[in-house]
Design a protein around this motif. Structure first.
Motif, PDB file in Angstrom:
ATOM      1  N   GLU A  54      48.983  45.518  56.739  1.00 48.22           N
ATOM      2  CA  GLU A  54      50.319  46.101  56.614  1.00 48.22           C
ATOM      3  C   GLU A  54      51.167  45.171  55.768  1.00 48.22           C
ATOM      4  OE1 GLU A  54      51.364  49.061  57.773  1.00 48.22           O
ATOM      5  OE2 GLU A  54      49.372  49.450  58.597  1.00 48.22           O
ATOM      6  N   GLY A  55      52.179  45.715  55.127  1.00 50.36           N
ATOM      7  CA  GLY A  55      53.096  44.887  54.352  1.00 50.36           C
ATOM      8  C   GLY A  55      53.195  45.353  52.921  1.00 50.36           C
ATOM      9  N   PRO A  56      53.586  44.434  52.046  1.00 49.06           N
ATOM     10  CA  PRO A  56      53.784  44.773  50.632  1.00 49.06           C
ATOM     11  C   PRO A  56      52.513  45.324  49.993  1.00 49.06           C
ATOM     12  CG  PRO A  56      54.621  42.566  51.110  1.00 49.06           C
ATOM     13  CD  PRO A  56      53.872  43.025  52.326  1.00 49.06           C
ATOM     14  N   THR A  57      52.696  46.023  48.893  1.00 52.50           N
ATOM     15  CA  THR A  57      51.576  46.615  48.161  1.00 52.50           C
ATOM     16  C   THR A  57      50.558  45.545  47.792  1.00 52.50           C
ATOM     17  OG1 THR A  57      52.994  48.348  47.289  1.00 52.50           O
ATOM     18  CG2 THR A  57      50.933  47.946  46.117  1.00 52.50           C
ATOM     19  N   LEU A  58      49.331  45.839  48.082  1.00 59.92           N
ATOM     20  CA  LEU A  58      48.218  44.918  47.877  1.00 59.92           C
ATOM     21  C   LEU A  58      47.576  45.158  46.515  1.00 59.92           C
ATOM     22  CD1 LEU A  58      46.723  42.892  49.841  1.00 59.92           C
ATOM     23  CD2 LEU A  58      45.021  44.690  50.052  1.00 59.92           C
ATOM     24  N   VAL A  59      47.253  44.076  45.826  1.00 60.22           N
ATOM     25  CA  VAL A  59      46.517  44.139  44.569  1.00 60.22           C
ATOM     26  C   VAL A  59      45.187  43.417  44.806  1.00 60.22           C
ATOM     27  CG1 VAL A  59      46.541  43.667  42.093  1.00 60.22           C
ATOM     28  CG2 VAL A  59      48.715  43.991  43.317  1.00 60.22           C
ATOM     29  N   PRO A  60      44.129  44.159  45.131  1.00 62.70           N
ATOM     30  CA  PRO A  60      42.841  43.510  45.399  1.00 62.70           C
ATOM     31  C   PRO A  60      42.289  42.829  44.141  1.00 62.70           C
ATOM     32  CG  PRO A  60      42.829  45.811  46.109  1.00 62.70           C
ATOM     33  CD  PRO A  60      44.053  45.600  45.283  1.00 62.70           C
ATOM     34  N   LEU A  61      41.759  41.626  44.322  1.00 65.54           N
ATOM     35  CA  LEU A  61      41.129  40.904  43.215  1.00 65.54           C
ATOM     36  C   LEU A  61      39.632  41.184  43.193  1.00 65.54           C
ATOM     37  CD1 LEU A  61      42.936  37.481  43.681  1.00 65.54           C
ATOM     38  CD2 LEU A  61      43.389  39.202  41.927  1.00 65.54           C
ATOM     39  N   TRP A  62      38.967  40.929  44.331  1.00 62.16           N
ATOM     40  CA  TRP A  62      37.523  41.115  44.443  1.00 62.16           C
ATOM     41  C   TRP A  62      37.136  41.063  45.902  1.00 62.16           C
ATOM     42  CZ3 TRP A  62      39.056  37.005  40.991  1.00 62.16           C
ATOM     43  CH2 TRP A  62      39.317  35.787  41.651  1.00 62.16           C
ATOM     44  N   ASP A  63      35.897  41.468  46.174  1.00 59.23           N
ATOM     45  CA  ASP A  63      35.309  41.402  47.509  1.00 59.23           C
ATOM     46  C   ASP A  63      34.256  40.298  47.513  1.00 59.23           C
ATOM     47  OD1 ASP A  63      36.663  43.880  47.922  1.00 59.23           O
ATOM     48  OD2 ASP A  63      34.866  44.995  47.338  1.00 59.23           O
ATOM     49  N   HIS A  64      34.049  39.743  48.687  1.00 57.94           N
ATOM     50  CA  HIS A  64      32.979  38.762  48.902  1.00 57.94           C
ATOM     51  C   HIS A  64      32.430  39.053  50.288  1.00 57.94           C
ATOM     52  CE1 HIS A  64      31.627  34.515  50.010  1.00 57.94           C
ATOM     53  NE2 HIS A  64      30.770  34.961  49.132  1.00 57.94           N
ATOM     54  N   GLY A  65      31.261  39.653  50.355  1.00 57.33           N
ATOM     55  CA  GLY A  65      30.761  40.119  51.640  1.00 57.33           C
ATOM     56  C   GLY A  65      31.712  41.189  52.166  1.00 57.33           C
ATOM     57  N   SER A  66      32.136  41.052  53.404  1.00 55.54           N
ATOM     58  CA  SER A  66      33.086  42.013  53.972  1.00 55.54           C
ATOM     59  C   SER A  66      34.527  41.510  53.875  1.00 55.54           C
ATOM     60  CB  SER A  66      32.733  42.293  55.441  1.00 55.54           C
ATOM     61  OG  SER A  66      32.900  41.110  56.205  1.00 55.54           O
ATOM     62  N   ARG A  67      34.753  40.506  53.046  1.00 58.53           N
ATOM     63  CA  ARG A  67      36.091  39.933  52.887  1.00 58.53           C
ATOM     64  C   ARG A  67      36.666  40.322  51.530  1.00 58.53           C
ATOM     65  NH1 ARG A  67      37.439  37.243  56.920  1.00 58.53           N
ATOM     66  NH2 ARG A  67      39.100  36.023  55.995  1.00 58.53           N
ATOM     67  N   VAL A  68      37.975  40.458  51.501  1.00 62.11           N
ATOM     68  CA  VAL A  68      38.696  40.848  50.291  1.00 62.11           C
ATOM     69  C   VAL A  68      39.703  39.755  49.950  1.00 62.11           C
ATOM     70  CG1 VAL A  68      40.272  42.540  49.261  1.00 62.11           C
ATOM     71  CG2 VAL A  68      38.465  43.303  50.843  1.00 62.11           C
ATOM     72  N   CYS A  69      39.725  39.334  48.699  1.00 64.11           N
ATOM     73  CA  CYS A  69      40.784  38.464  48.189  1.00 64.11           C
ATOM     74  C   CYS A  69      41.759  39.360  47.446  1.00 64.11           C
ATOM     75  CB  CYS A  69      40.230  37.408  47.228  1.00 64.11           C
ATOM     76  SG  CYS A  69      39.447  36.048  48.071  1.00 64.11           S
ATOM     77  N   ALA A  70      43.042  39.135  47.692  1.00 62.16           N
ATOM     78  CA  ALA A  70      44.052  39.998  47.102  1.00 62.16           C
ATOM     79  C   ALA A  70      45.330  39.219  46.853  1.00 62.16           C
ATOM     80  CB  ALA A  70      44.328  41.177  48.034  1.00 62.16           C
ATOM     81  N   LEU A  71      46.207  39.855  46.127  1.00 56.58           N
ATOM     82  CA  LEU A  71      47.518  39.293  45.806  1.00 56.58           C
ATOM     83  C   LEU A  71      48.552  40.326  46.189  1.00 56.58           C
ATOM     84  CD1 LEU A  71      49.174  37.062  44.317  1.00 56.58           C
ATOM     85  CD2 LEU A  71      48.767  38.347  42.218  1.00 56.58           C
TER      86      LEU A  71
END
Length: 170
Positions: A54-71
């Motif tokens: 929840e929160g501000p609009t997410l800009v996903p960078l990439w996935d690693h396994g079941s994890r997501v890095c985002a800005l």
């Protein structure tokens, strides 16, 4: 739980001031073998039904396994975050600047026993200016990093300092 439309992802990263190297990695261009399978887009999960924090609009960078890095951009500025698609509410704030974010990524690479010359060439490819500071701090703290908690506290403090220095006017 808003995720930016996939076709707007790269333009939004540009608007937020991300480096050309981060844009290239987010788009799927592998700039160095150290980043393959770990820091390489495009992201999949958030565009195929996975929930986001929840929160501000997410800009996903990439996935690693079941994890997501985002800005995301919040009232307090930029936030690089990481979360599990299985528990998006349990996201972790990694850094407030791209340089601080790279410190967290290079910590992972260091933990993977990447050779010093590979760390240095990967840092040069993405413009990570604080690799020497990271390595000195890591060496000085090594004996105190025996637990996950101690490592996490040390890394957060290091990233906070890098964020401050990276955000300061040149």
């Amino acid at each position: 739980m808003a995720v930016i439309d996939q076709h707007l992802r790269i333009p939004e990263l540009q608007r937020l001031g991300m480096s050309a190297a981060l844009l290239q990695l987010a788009a799927g261009q592998c700039l160095h073998e150290a980043f393959r399978g770990f820091c390489l887009g495009p992201p999949f999960y958030n565009y195929h039904g996975a929930r986001a924090p929840e929160g501000p609009t997410l800009v996903p960078l990439w996935d690693h396994g079941s994890r997501v890095c985002a800005l995301r951009e919040s009232d307090g500025g930029l936030e690089f975050i990481e979360f599990s698609i299985e528990d998006p509410a349990g996201f972790e704030r990694l850094a407030g600047t791209e340089q601080g974010f790279w410190a967290t990524r290079f910590d992972f690479l260091y933990e993977c026993d990447l050779a010093d010359e590979a760390l240095r060439s990967a840092a040069a490819r993405v413009g990570f200016r604080f690799l020497d500071r990271y390595l000195r701090s890591r060496e000085a703290a090594e004996e105190q990093l025996g637990s996950f908690r101690a490592h996490r506290v040390w890394l957060r403090e290091l990233v906070a300092g890098i964020d401050r220095d990276a955000a300061a006017p040149a």
